[in-house]
Design an enzyme around this catalytic site. Structure first.
Site, PDB file in Angstrom:
ATOM      1  N   GLU A  75     -19.651  91.647   9.444  1.00 14.09           N
ATOM      2  CA  GLU A  75     -20.257  91.062   8.244  1.00 14.09           C
ATOM      3  C   GLU A  75     -21.662  91.587   7.993  1.00 14.09           C
ATOM      4  OE1 GLU A  75     -21.295  86.788   6.128  1.00 14.09           O
ATOM      5  OE2 GLU A  75     -20.618  86.806   8.205  1.00 14.09           O
ATOM      6  N   ASP A  93     -17.079  88.388  12.569  1.00 14.89           N
ATOM      7  CA  ASP A  93     -18.053  87.537  11.901  1.00 14.89           C
ATOM      8  C   ASP A  93     -18.902  86.934  13.016  1.00 14.89           C
ATOM      9  OD1 ASP A  93     -19.534  85.744  10.450  1.00 14.89           O
ATOM     10  OD2 ASP A  93     -17.857  85.008   9.254  1.00 14.89           O
ATOM     11  N   ILE A  95     -21.522  84.868  13.119  1.00 18.76           N
ATOM     12  CA  ILE A  95     -21.671  83.413  13.004  1.00 18.76           C
ATOM     13  C   ILE A  95     -20.973  82.985  11.719  1.00 18.76           C
ATOM     14  CG2 ILE A  95     -23.187  81.416  12.950  1.00 18.76           C
ATOM     15  CD1 ILE A  95     -25.413  83.076  14.127  1.00 18.76           C
ATOM     16  N   ASP A  96     -19.824  82.410  11.852  1.00 20.91           N
ATOM     17  CA  ASP A  96     -19.163  81.831  10.690  1.00 20.91           C
ATOM     18  C   ASP A  96     -19.630  80.373  10.586  1.00 20.91           C
ATOM     19  OD1 ASP A  96     -16.971  82.001   8.580  1.00 20.91           O
ATOM     20  OD2 ASP A  96     -16.454  80.176   9.687  1.00 20.91           O
ATOM     21  N   THR A  98     -22.985  79.899   9.034  1.00 21.74           N
ATOM     22  CA  THR A  98     -24.411  80.116   9.284  1.00 21.74           C
ATOM     23  C   THR A  98     -25.258  78.946   8.802  1.00 21.74           C
ATOM     24  OG1 THR A  98     -24.175  82.530   9.169  1.00 21.74           O
ATOM     25  CG2 THR A  98     -26.376  81.637   8.803  1.00 21.74           C
ATOM     26  N   ASP A 223     -13.875  86.683   7.397  1.00 20.97           N
ATOM     27  CA  ASP A 223     -13.711  85.231   7.362  1.00 20.97           C
ATOM     28  C   ASP A 223     -12.290  84.807   7.704  1.00 20.97           C
ATOM     29  OD1 ASP A 223     -16.378  84.483   6.307  1.00 20.97           O
ATOM     30  OD2 ASP A 223     -15.729  85.597   4.543  1.00 20.97           O
TER      31      ASP A 223
END
Length: 288
Positions: A75, A93, A95-96, A98, A223
């Site tokens: 990402e 990803d 930190i999904d 954030t 995602d």
């Protein structure tokens, strides 16, 4: 699609390589202090922190040192148009969720998916704040901290616990209308609605039976690369909310415990989309 034993062995090798690396990367999030964020691309709905970049950089470096011939989609580092090739491709990803992370809301995770020959072959989602590791290898089932998980098998929309990522309505006028019209139709019909702020965990929560359905439109490949496979391996169903087949490169998704539930929810949303078209003149297609 069946996975041949030789291919399965290869996939497990990649999976077993990255799993401890994800666990270690989780410590970066647990040790985070004085978290500051900035907006990406000057838009007020897309946030990034130094920890997003740090986690992605650490994982990228380890993967590329071990497998220099592989492809990497992240990402925070992706700039060009995203394409999948037949080569093993790591999709991350860092930190999904954030925004949740910046507020110490313990609903965020590190997500790692892999495709080979453009097919999703494994998914990992690790929430270090709750010490929950969701995993799946294609054809091998889905797990939470090593224990097999399954969807609820709910097939009645009136009894469904529905997670709808309503915050995505901020992305623009099209998505605002799409979400608002669908919410109007859904909220009167399903048992309950939540919005948790993490697409990956939203998918994992369907997989382990905490919710019956989860929907999000307007996302990116990172995602969905891990979570959608985890749902399917838990016995769930993933489809595009319009009723079309799910496309990882255009990852609008409706993930449900059963195909019957998905069909019922799609029918409700098609009515909502018809109303949106009548009121706004938009035919249901996103126009950038």
């Amino acid at each position: 699609m069946c996975i041949e034993m030789a291919e399965l062995s290869e996939i497990k090798t990649y999976y077993e390589f990255i799993l401890p690396k994800v666990l270690e990367a989780g410590k970066i999030l647990l040790e985070a202090k004085n978290i500051k964020f900035k907006l990406k691309n000057n838009v007020d709905w897309d946030w990034v922190t130094e920890y997003d970049k740090k986690v992605e950089s650490v994982l990228n470096k380890q993967i590329m040192e071990k497998y220099p011939g592989h492809c990497f989609i992240g990402e925070e580092s992706q700039e060009d148009k995203i394409q999948l090739t037949d080569a093993p491709t790591w999709i991350i990803d860092p930190i999904d969720g954030t925004e949740n992370f910046t507020r110490n809301l313990r609903l965020s995770c590190i997500s790692v998916g892999m495709t080979i020959n453009k097919i999703q072959v494994f998914g990992i989602a690790y929430n270090p704040f709750m010490d929950e590791m969701f995993t799946a290898i294609k054809g091998q089932g889905a797990y939470l901290n090593g224990e097999r998980i399954f969807v609820t098998q709910q097939d009645d929309y009136t009894q469904s616990f529905f997670n709808y990522e309503i915050g995505m309505a901020r992305v623009g006028e099209y998505f605002y209308n799409l979400y608002m019209f669908r919410l109007k139709h859904l909220i009167a019909k399903v048992m309950n609605i939540r919005s948790l702020g993490s697409s990956v965990l939203g998918l994992c929560y369907v997989a382990c039976g905490r919710t019956d359905a989860y929907q999000c439109d307007g996302l990116h490949v990172w995602d969905a690369a891990a979570g959608t496979l985890i749902v399917r391996e838990a016995g769930g169903y993933v489809i595009d909310p319009t009723g079309k087949e799910f496309d990882l490169l255009k990852p609008n998704f409706l993930a449900t415990s059963t195909k019957a539930l998905a069909e019922q929810l799609v029918a409700i949303e098609k009515e909502a989309d018809k109303e949106m078209e009548k009121v706004t003149g938009n035919n249901g297609e996103f126009v950038p």
